[in-house]
Design an enzyme around this catalytic site. Sequence first.
Site, mmCIF file in Angstrom:
data_model
loop_
_atom_site.group_PDB
_atom_site.id
_atom_site.type_symbol
_atom_site.label_atom_id
_atom_site.label_comp_id
_atom_site.label_asym_id
_atom_site.label_seq_id
_atom_site.Cartn_x
_atom_site.Cartn_y
_atom_site.Cartn_z
ATOM 1 N N GLY A 122 -19.923 2.378 59.866
ATOM 2 C CA GLY A 122 -20.459 1.064 60.233
ATOM 3 C C GLY A 122 -21.472 1.118 61.370
ATOM 4 O O GLY A 122 -21.852 0.093 61.920
ATOM 5 N N ASP A 248 -30.490 -3.356 45.996
ATOM 6 C CA ASP A 248 -29.822 -3.990 47.145
ATOM 7 C C ASP A 248 -30.731 -4.052 48.358
ATOM 8 O O ASP A 248 -30.407 -4.735 49.338
ATOM 9 C CB ASP A 248 -28.523 -3.247 47.491
ATOM 10 C CG ASP A 248 -28.737 -1.749 47.647
ATOM 11 O OD1 ASP A 248 -29.141 -1.112 46.670
ATOM 12 O OD2 ASP A 248 -28.528 -1.227 48.759
HETATM 13 P P1 AMP Z 1 -28.899 1.411 52.841
HETATM 14 O O1 AMP Z 1 -29.318 2.581 52.008
HETATM 15 O O2 AMP Z 1 -29.017 1.637 54.319
HETATM 16 O O3 AMP Z 1 -29.543 0.153 52.414
HETATM 17 O O4 AMP Z 1 -27.319 1.250 52.603
HETATM 18 C C1 AMP Z 1 -26.722 1.182 51.351
HETATM 19 C C2 AMP Z 1 -25.290 0.699 51.487
HETATM 20 O O5 AMP Z 1 -24.530 1.583 52.289
HETATM 21 C C3 AMP Z 1 -25.155 -0.674 52.114
HETATM 22 O O6 AMP Z 1 -24.073 -1.318 51.495
HETATM 23 C C4 AMP Z 1 -24.855 -0.346 53.549
HETATM 24 O O7 AMP Z 1 -24.175 -1.390 54.208
HETATM 25 C C5 AMP Z 1 -23.987 0.896 53.410
HETATM 26 N N1 AMP Z 1 -24.042 1.747 54.584
HETATM 27 C C6 AMP Z 1 -25.096 2.449 55.032
HETATM 28 N N2 AMP Z 1 -24.797 3.126 56.159
HETATM 29 C C7 AMP Z 1 -23.506 2.849 56.455
HETATM 30 C C8 AMP Z 1 -22.608 3.231 57.488
HETATM 31 N N3 AMP Z 1 -22.977 4.048 58.486
HETATM 32 N N4 AMP Z 1 -21.355 2.716 57.459
HETATM 33 C C9 AMP Z 1 -20.969 1.893 56.485
HETATM 34 N N5 AMP Z 1 -21.766 1.490 55.482
HETATM 35 C C10 AMP Z 1 -23.011 1.959 55.451
HETATM 36 MG MG MG Z 2 -29.612 -1.628 52.418
#
Ligand code: AMP
Ligand code: MG
Length: 479
Positions: A122, A248
Amino acid sequence: MINFNTTYLDLPTDFYVRNNPEKLSHPSLLLFNEALAEHELSLNIGTSSHEELAYFFSGQNLSKSAPCISLAYAGHQFGYFVPQLGDGRAHLLGEVLNAQGMRFDIQLKGSGQTAFSRGGDGKSALGPVLREYIVSEAMHYLGVPTSRALAAVQTGEFVQRETLLPGAILARVAASHLRIGTFEYFANRKDLPSLKLLFEYSVKRHYPELIGKNDIYLVFLLKVLHSHAKMLASWMSLGFIHGVMNTDNMSISGQTLDYGPCAFIDNFAFDRVFSSIDHAGRYAYNNQIFIAKWNFSQLASCFIPFIHSNEKIAIGILQEFLEAHFSCFEEKWMEAMGKKLGFFKVDKNVEQVIHNWLLYLQEENLDFTMSFRDIIDRPKNFKRTPLFQLFESSWHTCLQQQPQSIKQSQDLMKSVNPLFIPRNHQIQRAIDLASKGDFTVVNDLIQVAKKPFNEQVDYLKYSIPPKKEERVISTFCGT
Ligand code: AMP
Ligand code: MG
């Protein structure tokens, strides 16, 4: 400190979860965007101290009447559908209305685990927070629809990545955080009532002028399609590569969202990729328009149940719609590229000029941004290869055929070709220095980004392309 007015809370509870950011003992303020806070969001920050701002924009100072929420969404990641993603490291502090009545989300990213964290911590490391802050602000001043950076806060804790890194939180502002993936979330569950509520909410929030219109579903899709085409055209015309164009990460508002391993091209190549995880080049520079259409098709397919009770007929209508309107992506892209070469209108000949120019940049391995400036002021500096001569003669012919004067064309070019973009090697340098506590380059990059088209003599070093050994080849998500 801020009066929130969060309409997302009025939606049913399967749209989000209520959870609070992680408690921190010593958050400290790294960056704060006063101009955005005061002039564009009309926030009443007044005389708040840095300490108060750090506590507030890390979610330590929540009022009971305005709970934090993390939003549910699904998404296609690199082409594969994931039915539940959601804000795994983000908390919506709330929505605000500015003095003109415009609504914005203020969201924290890197603020701790949520119900959607799926095993992730997170959190965010300092580097990605600074990258998003610098790049999203630069994009705004370059005229690209985008989320903005309001504050960056150091958490005072460390996060485990390949090594232990300082943790940080970004407070960002967006027209909303509705994504293609939000629609996919409910469509995949075949939860029609929620899908309809989401649709009505999106119309009200982004296109209220559509309420009561005939064929509202198609008209809405058309608005979103136009906004995506506009966003893509501005990315492409700046040599910007988003890097993770998963559904997303694609907003419904048409704002650029979720800056990860993004980068601006320096030495030009059509198939340039920076993201270390994009092995197949799915999100390469010259694939972005195709991917935007693919993503948009995923959104359109969520609308099947709205279009007609017979699925086959609905699919037919949507396919016809996409076929009729997809060319808008190429049109807007060519329009934007045409302006960069001084064209007020684009026809087939102008398209050929643009294409030859890009081929030449690729062949000579030239810097994308600088070449568009040099072709105005220093055309003699270019190596006169056969391809250049072909480009130059047809360029001059097409320019002369325009009703506007050459001076008007040059002015147009100067107004759309930036001198300053946040260059990858400078961002990397800024992050490296900031990790040691020196924010000089971070601050310089934020400052210079405010007037990207002007010759700011004190900052000229930031306009210079990287030397070969300075080039950044690969960028990381940092998650
Ligand atoms: P992103 O590629 O950053 O758009 O993230 C893709 C998904 O992974 C989204 O649902 C984010 O909330 C989740 N996510 C990315 N990094 C983390 C993290 N460090 N902890 C928890 N969830 C994450
Ligand atoms: Mg994202």
